[in-house]
Design a protein around this motif. Structure first.
Motif, PDB file in Angstrom:
ATOM      1  N   GLN A  37       0.826  -1.200   0.000  1.00 60.90           N
ATOM      2  CA  GLN A  37       0.000   0.000   0.000  1.00 60.90           C
ATOM      3  C   GLN A  37       0.863   1.253   0.000  1.00 60.90           C
ATOM      4  N   PHE A  38       1.938   1.199   0.775  1.00 61.35           N
ATOM      5  CA  PHE A  38       2.869   2.325   0.867  1.00 61.35           C
ATOM      6  C   PHE A  38       3.464   2.649  -0.505  1.00 61.35           C
ATOM      7  N   VAL A  39       3.879   1.614  -1.222  1.00 62.05           N
ATOM      8  CA  VAL A  39       4.449   1.804  -2.561  1.00 62.05           C
ATOM      9  C   VAL A  39       3.386   2.277  -3.533  1.00 62.05           C
ATOM     10  N   ASN A  40       2.199   1.673  -3.475  1.00 57.57           N
ATOM     11  CA  ASN A  40       1.116   2.068  -4.381  1.00 57.57           C
ATOM     12  C   ASN A  40       0.676   3.515  -4.162  1.00 57.57           C
ATOM     13  N   ASP A  41       0.836   4.005  -2.923  1.00 57.70           N
ATOM     14  CA  ASP A  41       0.484   5.393  -2.608  1.00 57.70           C
ATOM     15  C   ASP A  41       1.592   6.372  -3.001  1.00 57.70           C
ATOM     16  N   LYS A  42       2.627   5.874  -3.655  1.00 58.80           N
ATOM     17  CA  LYS A  42       3.740   6.698  -4.152  1.00 58.80           C
ATOM     18  C   LYS A  42       4.452   7.442  -3.011  1.00 58.80           C
ATOM     19  N   LYS A  43       4.620   6.779  -1.889  1.00 62.18           N
ATOM     20  CA  LYS A  43       5.289   7.404  -0.760  1.00 62.18           C
ATOM     21  C   LYS A  43       6.785   7.096  -0.721  1.00 62.18           C
ATOM     22  N   CYS A  44       7.235   6.306  -1.652  1.00 57.91           N
ATOM     23  CA  CYS A  44       8.665   5.975  -1.729  1.00 57.91           C
ATOM     24  C   CYS A  44       9.211   6.458  -3.067  1.00 57.91           C
ATOM     25  N   HIS A  45      10.267   7.217  -3.027  1.00 54.60           N
ATOM     26  CA  HIS A  45      10.846   7.799  -4.238  1.00 54.60           C
ATOM     27  C   HIS A  45      12.330   7.408  -4.335  1.00 54.60           C
ATOM     28  N   VAL A  46      12.742   6.990  -5.507  1.00 56.14           N
ATOM     29  CA  VAL A  46      14.116   6.550  -5.731  1.00 56.14           C
ATOM     30  C   VAL A  46      14.773   7.457  -6.758  1.00 56.14           C
ATOM     31  N   GLU A  47      15.967   7.936  -6.438  1.00 58.11           N
ATOM     32  CA  GLU A  47      16.756   8.745  -7.362  1.00 58.11           C
ATOM     33  C   GLU A  47      18.155   8.149  -7.479  1.00 58.11           C
ATOM     34  N   PHE A  48      18.774   8.382  -8.627  1.00 58.08           N
ATOM     35  CA  PHE A  48      20.119   7.866  -8.864  1.00 58.08           C
ATOM     36  C   PHE A  48      21.147   8.714  -8.126  1.00 58.08           C
ATOM     37  N   LEU A  49      22.047   8.058  -7.391  1.00 58.05           N
ATOM     38  CA  LEU A  49      23.146   8.726  -6.700  1.00 58.05           C
ATOM     39  C   LEU A  49      24.408   8.543  -7.529  1.00 58.05           C
ATOM     40  N   ASP A  50      24.887   9.617  -8.128  1.00 57.95           N
ATOM     41  CA  ASP A  50      26.081   9.538  -8.982  1.00 57.95           C
ATOM     42  C   ASP A  50      27.317   9.543  -8.092  1.00 57.95           C
ATOM     43  N   SER A  51      27.912   8.394  -7.908  1.00 61.47           N
ATOM     44  CA  SER A  51      29.045   8.238  -6.994  1.00 61.47           C
ATOM     45  C   SER A  51      30.099   7.363  -7.633  1.00 61.47           C
ATOM     46  N   GLU A  52      31.343   7.583  -7.254  1.00 66.50           N
ATOM     47  CA  GLU A  52      32.448   6.751  -7.738  1.00 66.50           C
ATOM     48  C   GLU A  52      32.553   5.453  -6.947  1.00 66.50           C
ATOM     49  N   MET A 349      33.172  -0.978 -17.323  1.00 62.45           N
ATOM     50  CA  MET A 349      31.729  -1.121 -17.191  1.00 62.45           C
ATOM     51  C   MET A 349      31.154  -0.232 -16.091  1.00 62.45           C
ATOM     52  N   LYS A 350      31.953   0.695 -15.576  1.00 65.84           N
ATOM     53  CA  LYS A 350      31.469   1.581 -14.512  1.00 65.84           C
ATOM     54  C   LYS A 350      30.285   2.417 -14.999  1.00 65.84           C
ATOM     55  N   ASP A 351      30.400   3.006 -16.176  1.00 66.64           N
ATOM     56  CA  ASP A 351      29.299   3.806 -16.690  1.00 66.64           C
ATOM     57  C   ASP A 351      28.128   2.918 -17.094  1.00 66.64           C
ATOM     58  N   THR A 352      28.439   1.705 -17.566  1.00 67.47           N
ATOM     59  CA  THR A 352      27.376   0.757 -17.885  1.00 67.47           C
ATOM     60  C   THR A 352      26.517   0.495 -16.657  1.00 67.47           C
ATOM     61  N   LYS A 354      25.991   2.440 -14.119  1.00 72.62           N
ATOM     62  CA  LYS A 354      25.159   3.618 -13.841  1.00 72.62           C
ATOM     63  C   LYS A 354      23.958   3.685 -14.774  1.00 72.62           C
ATOM     64  N   GLN A 355      24.194   3.378 -16.046  1.00 72.29           N
ATOM     65  CA  GLN A 355      23.091   3.458 -17.013  1.00 72.29           C
ATOM     66  C   GLN A 355      22.061   2.356 -16.774  1.00 72.29           C
ATOM     67  N   ILE A 356      22.526   1.192 -16.352  1.00 73.48           N
ATOM     68  CA  ILE A 356      21.587   0.117 -16.008  1.00 73.48           C
ATOM     69  C   ILE A 356      20.703   0.554 -14.844  1.00 73.48           C
ATOM     70  N   LEU A 357      21.311   1.158 -13.829  1.00 67.27           N
ATOM     71  CA  LEU A 357      20.538   1.650 -12.689  1.00 67.27           C
ATOM     72  C   LEU A 357      19.526   2.706 -13.125  1.00 67.27           C
ATOM     73  N   ASN A 358      19.945   3.599 -14.003  1.00 72.69           N
ATOM     74  CA  ASN A 358      19.026   4.628 -14.499  1.00 72.69           C
ATOM     75  C   ASN A 358      17.831   4.008 -15.220  1.00 72.69           C
ATOM     76  N   ILE A 359      18.090   2.981 -16.017  1.00 75.03           N
ATOM     77  CA  ILE A 359      16.997   2.299 -16.712  1.00 75.03           C
ATOM     78  C   ILE A 359      16.066   1.624 -15.696  1.00 75.03           C
ATOM     79  N   MET A 360      16.674   1.000 -14.672  1.00 76.28           N
ATOM     80  CA  MET A 360      15.867   0.271 -13.679  1.00 76.28           C
ATOM     81  C   MET A 360      14.957   1.193 -12.872  1.00 76.28           C
ATOM     82  N   ILE A 361      15.373   2.446 -12.673  1.00 71.69           N
ATOM     83  CA  ILE A 361      14.532   3.371 -11.910  1.00 71.69           C
ATOM     84  C   ILE A 361      13.813   4.362 -12.829  1.00 71.69           C
TER      85      ILE A 361
END
Length: 367
Positions: A37-52, A349-352, A354-361
């Motif tokens: 229910q928490f997820v369906n109510d859009k109360k959880c938000h995920v953003e990409f953290l650009d980190s080395e 594959m470091k940038d790969t 990151k891009q996979i994570l971006n696609i997943m979110i």
């Protein structure tokens, strides 16, 4: 439920933090409903953290004007900073050196000294180690990993890849090796809570370094001691490769684990250092670079492909055929080839990743 939002909600609302990596073990049906229910109510938000840092995330929770956050680096339970309402409550001293990922290239990663690992030294150690010192490790690896393989074959997990392989491929030891490894992975990825003995921090890798070797040893009527020594080879060959790749990468760990299994099978045949090296080089030259896009049911299919490549690499090596230096990333010897694959997994594959994570979110719209 699948995805990062579901994992965060389950852990926060229904998990038991004291259990660390088994945080979700205590989740019950009521907790699942609340998290959904928490997820369906859009109360959880995920953003990409650009980190080395390959494994780096920040979790923040808010209630009205109040907020709290924790920062995790390098390993999943290594909390390095705790904040409340933006103010630091605890900045964990020495947390960068906490036990976790053990890739030699990872900053401050604390682990056993792996500098002496090499294919030649691993083979020698497997020949000479006092079995009483490793028996307890491998007894558990054999029992636990075979148990979940049987569960995967009989249960309803994923696509049923293990059964499909057994039913459609010709009956052989290679078919059984792939089927059991697939089935165990599907059970693991499908939520089965049976224990697994891991390798390099991964259940899938732990099953891939052990199950094909166990099954192959049965077909050769190997003694218990021969199986233990082969498992020494398999586990250490996988760990040796991961020290160059790092604990997390867009490089699929099933490949390095399958290299370990292939090396162990060559060892069971009495293979020399050169034979084992040929198996590893042939496997990397074939499937090196399978992309890791998270833990899920398709991991089982990747395991089957990697194990199949390792068996092919083994039989090519037995005929004294192996990919030559200059053919792609293959170097003049096995250690150079392992390092080159590690470099691709860690750096290339470091940038790969990151891009996979971006696609997943859903941060990238693929046209």
């Amino acid at each position: 439920m699948i995805g990062i939002e579901a994992a965060c909600a389950l852990g926060a609302l229904a998990g038991d933090a004291s259990k660390c990596m088994e945080v979700l073990e205590a989740v019950d049906d009521a907790g699942r409903r609340e998290a959904e229910q928490f997820v369906n109510d859009k109360k959880c938000h995920v953003e990409f953290l650009d980190s080395e840092i390959p494994l780096h995330f920040i979790i923040e929770m808010k209630a009205g004007a109040e907020s709290a956050s924790v920062e995790v680096r390098h390993s999943h339970t290594n909390i390095t900073c705790i904040r409340r309402n933006g103010s630091v409550l605890e900045n964990v001293s020495g947390a960068e050196n906490a036990a976790g990922g053990c890739g030699s290239q990872e900053k401050g990663a604390a682990c056993a000294d792996r500098s002496q690992l090499s294919i030649e030294n691993i083979r020698q150690f497997a020949d000479e180690v006092d079995i009483s010192k490793v028996r307890h490790l491998f007894d558990r690896q054999i029992q636990y990993n075979m148990d979940i393989a049987y569960e995967g074959m009989s249960g309803n997990y994923g696509l049923g890849l293990g059964r499909v392989i057994r039913e459609t491929y010709a009956e052989s030891v290679v078919t059984r090796m792939k089927a059991y490894a697939c089935a165990a992975s599907e059970a693991r990825m499908g939520g089965c809570d049976m224990p697994v003995i891991i390798n390099s921090g991964s259940g899938n890798q732990g099953m891939t370094v052990s199950l094909p070797v166990i099954e192959f040893a049965k077909s050769l009527f190997c003694t218990e001691e021969q199986l233990y020594r082969a498992l020494v080879v398999s586990n250490l060959v996988a760990i040796h490769q991961k020290k160059y790749i790092g604990s997390l990468s867009a490089y699929c760990g099933a490949v390095s684990a399958a290299c370990g299994s292939g090396a162990a099978i060559t060892y069971l045949y009495g293979g020399s250092y050169e034979d084992i090296s040929a198996t590893i080089v042939n496997t990397i030259g074939n499937v090196g670079g399978i992309v890791c896009d998270g833990a899920k049911s398709s991991c089982a299919a990747k395991i089957a492909s990697a194990v199949d490549a390792a068996i092919l690499g083994h039989f090519l090596g037995r005929k004294h055929h192996w990919f030559q230096p200059g053919e792609g990333i293959v170097q003049k010897d096995v250690e150079g080839t392992i390092k080159s694959m590690g470099y691709i997994g860690r750096v290339g594959m470091k940038d790969t990743d990151k891009q996979i994570l971006n696609i997943m979110i859903d941060q990238v719209k693929v046209d």
